[in-house]
Design a protein around this motif. Structure first.
Motif, short mmCIF file in Angstrom:
data_model
loop_
_atom_site.label_atom_id
_atom_site.label_comp_id
_atom_site.label_asym_id
_atom_site.label_seq_id
_atom_site.Cartn_x
_atom_site.Cartn_y
_atom_site.Cartn_z
N GLY A 173 -0.26 6.68 -3.61
CA GLY A 173 0.13 5.78 -2.53
C GLY A 173 -0.45 6.21 -1.21
N PHE A 174 -0.50 7.53 -0.96
CA PHE A 174 -1.05 8.04 0.28
C PHE A 174 -2.55 7.78 0.35
CE2 PHE A 174 -2.70 11.75 2.79
CZ PHE A 174 -2.25 11.30 4.03
N LYS A 175 -3.26 8.02 -0.77
CA LYS A 175 -4.70 7.76 -0.81
C LYS A 175 -4.98 6.27 -0.59
CE LYS A 175 -6.06 11.51 -3.96
NZ LYS A 175 -6.59 11.82 -5.31
N ARG A 176 -4.15 5.44 -1.20
CA ARG A 176 -4.31 3.98 -1.03
C ARG A 176 -4.11 3.60 0.44
NH1 ARG A 176 -0.35 0.08 -0.89
NH2 ARG A 176 -1.01 -2.06 -1.39
N SER A 177 -3.12 4.23 1.07
CA SER A 177 -2.86 3.97 2.48
C SER A 177 -4.06 4.34 3.34
CB SER A 177 -1.62 4.76 2.94
OG SER A 177 -1.43 4.66 4.33
N LEU A 178 -4.66 5.52 3.09
CA LEU A 178 -5.83 5.95 3.86
C LEU A 178 -7.01 5.01 3.63
CD1 LEU A 178 -5.74 9.84 3.38
CD2 LEU A 178 -4.95 8.51 5.34
#
Length: 587
Positions: free
Chosen positions: A26-31
């Protein structure tokens, strides 16, 4: 200040992925969404060039104007939508979950780490790690990540696009890089040093503050409050000094960076005006660039101000990792349970600091099941260390400790402590009801079982006289009870646990005569039909012991019954005679 190397942005990224744990996708997707958002925002800004050129051309074409405006609107819409979904990571509560998971991991580690290692931490230091450092380690996620990408990606896209419009303007904008990179490095070095020193100083301040509050009655009695509380005063001044030093060193790079951005803008106006005058640059192109650059001035000025957030995260999470990386005591295979409860120390050596300075040296003794063994000796001779080794506060450096022929290294901590009850000299009670403080030894115990244990511990009567009986809150550290009352509640807790092995660590050493008699009566109920180890302060209370271990400087120098060792051990004889004389003086 310490000389600490700052982490590269890639290392910060990897650290962030580690922090995110199961939410890393989810964090990678956000970035990724933020990156797309600010690339398209940069492209939307870039559309000013062709749009203004189309609007102010000598023969404006409405179709061309709509064409470029449509692209600007499309890029802007993509930017807004992707940014919205990028913030879903923090708006949906994932950051809260990451924070909770970090604290849960730390809680599990505190439960399983060797108690000897845990004792090296100050209370305030652990409090700082569990509260402030956990929050700081995720501070950069969400809004800060978006802001950082905005002030790096958008200008990069604009500069790149400017090369296709007029390479001279793009090169002027790139002139800032040779100046910005050294400023970035200086700022990072100052920031990481300040964050590391501040975290250390702040955790020390929390420790001193907790100690100050708990010891305030004593400090008042010796007139050491206010400015006279030297340790607390020094801790406060240390934090202030670090903050002032950090603020002074970090302000200059920020001012220089802001000035550079303004200077670049002025150079663009000056040279652009000359080129317009010479006819090598269209006025509308320069105007479009100035509109875009003026929009980027404030974000670029903030660049060095955002960077310290990553250093805050880096310093905070490294402190968390220091705790998480502590190795728990290994339970060796095959896992075993004790079937009988005799105890044996065989050739045991132990060093607190893992060097050749041993606190215990060649300790050998056996304790039969349901017998009473006393350990005596001067302060610091290793009495309590022996009991710590039995409870596996840490692993012995050499030798073995066994319960019922089972090496305790083959027992889980839960299984080991199921077999041992401890009554300490300094009783720790929680800020809860009397009932819950006792019940924690056996959570499923009935009220009748608890009352029975309290009657055996000689504390039922005084509990009944409390304002709410067993439901009375006893205050922080049991502050609403006397020393003898706290000790008897501790014994009731041990009786309720009903463990086959009991350790008594000088439980009556600091009590008055009346309280000692009440506690001694409670202890008599506790030790029946159990394997008992007692660290003795008053030798008169252990003359009936089955075995007495006499210790000196980490070694057992004599063992046997009272009648034997009072003849064979000069140390024991001297201690006995000294206490006997004291009794005569006090009679």
């Amino acid at each position: 200040m310490t000389n600490k190397k700052f982490s590269s942005l890639y290392e910060v990224y990897k650290l962030s992925i580690e922090i995110a744990g199961e939410y890393k996708i989810g964090f990678k997707r956000s970035l990724l969404l933020f990156f797309i958002s600010f690339v398209t925002l940069g492209l939307a800004f870039a559309m000013f060039f062709p749009l203004l050129k189309a609007i102010f051309s000598s023969q404006p074409d409405i179709n061309e104007i709509i064409y470029w405006f449509s692209f600007m609107a499309l890029f802007s819409a993509i930017s807004i939508i992707t940014k919205w979904f990028g913030h879903d990571f923090d708006y949906s509560g994932y950051i809260v979950e990451i924070t909770n998971d970090l604290r849960v991991k730390l809680g599990k580690k505190l439960r399983n780490m060797p108690l000897h290692t845990l004792s090296k931490y100050k209370t305030g230091e652990l409090n700082s790690i569990l509260s402030a450092n956990v929050d700081e380690s995720i501070l950069h996620m969400g809004v800060i990540s978006a802001l950082f990408m905005q002030i790096t990606v958008v200008p990069s896209v604009v500069v790149l696009f400017t090369f296709f419009i007029d390479y001279r303007l793009a090169l002027i904008m790139l002139v800032i890089l040779p100046f910005a990179i050294p400023l970035y490095i200086i700022k990072r070095k100052v920031s990481i040093e300040e964050k590391k020193d501040f975290n250390d100083a702040n955790s020390n301040l929390e420790s001193q503050l907790i100690e100050y509050i708990q010891g305030l009655p004593v400090l008042r009695s010796v007139n050491q409050v206010g400015k006279n509380a030297k340790q607390l005063d020094l801790a406060v001044k240390k934090v202030r000094t670090i903050q002032e030093d950090g603020a002074g060193k970090s302000t200059l790079p920020l001012l220089i960076m802001g000035s550079l951005v303004e200077i670049i803008l002025l150079v663009l106006v000056f040279l652009g005006g000359i080129w317009v005058e010479q006819g090598s640059l269209a006025l509308i192109t320069l105007a479009a660039l100035l509109v875009v650059v003026s929009r980027l001035t404030e974000p670029l000025t903030l660049f060095l101000g955002v960077i310290p957030v990553f250093d805050t995260m880096d310093s905070a999470f490294n402190r968390i990792k220091t705790v998480l990386d502590i190795k728990s005591l290994k339970t060796y295979e095959p896992k075993q349970e004790a079937k009988s409860f005799d105890i044996e120390f065989e050739n045991v050596f132990y060093s607190y600091d893992k060097d050749e300075t041993y606190s215990l040296k060649n300790i050998n003794f056996k304790i039969k099941q349901n017998s009473l063994t006393a350990i005596v000796g001067h302060s610091g001779c290793g009495k309590t260390t022996i009991t710590k080794m039995l409870m596996r506060y840490d692993d012995v450096s050499k030798g073995s400790v066994k319960i019922g022929d089972v090496n305790i290294k083959h027992m889980t901590q839960k299984e080991l402590m199921k077999d041992i009850s401890v009554v300490f000299q300094d009783v720790y009670l929680f800020d809860d009801t009397v009932l819950n403080n006792i019940k924690m030894a056996k959570p499923k115990a009935t009220k009748d079982e608890i009352i029975k244990a309290c009657k055996l511990a000689n504390c039922h009567d005084f509990i009944q006289n409390l304002p709410n009986s067993y439901e009375t809150n006893i205050g922080d550290l049991g502050g609403n009870l006397s020393g003898g009352e706290k000790q008897r509640i501790s014994i009731a807790r041990a009786i309720l646990k009903d463990a086959p092995i009991v350790i008594l660590d000088e439980p009556t050493a600091s009590l008055d005569t009346k309280s000692e008699l009440a506690v001694q009566k409670a202890i008599d109920s506790l030790v029946k039909n159990r394997t008992v180890i007692v660290i003795a302060h008053r030798l008169s209370t252990i003359t009936h012991a089955d075995n007495i271990l006499v210790m000196n400087e980490g070694e057992i120098i004599q063992q046997g019954k009272h009648e034997q060792i009072i003849v064979s051990s000069d140390l024991y004889k001297n201690m006995w005679e000294a206490q006997t004389r004291t009794k005569v003086w006090n009679s």
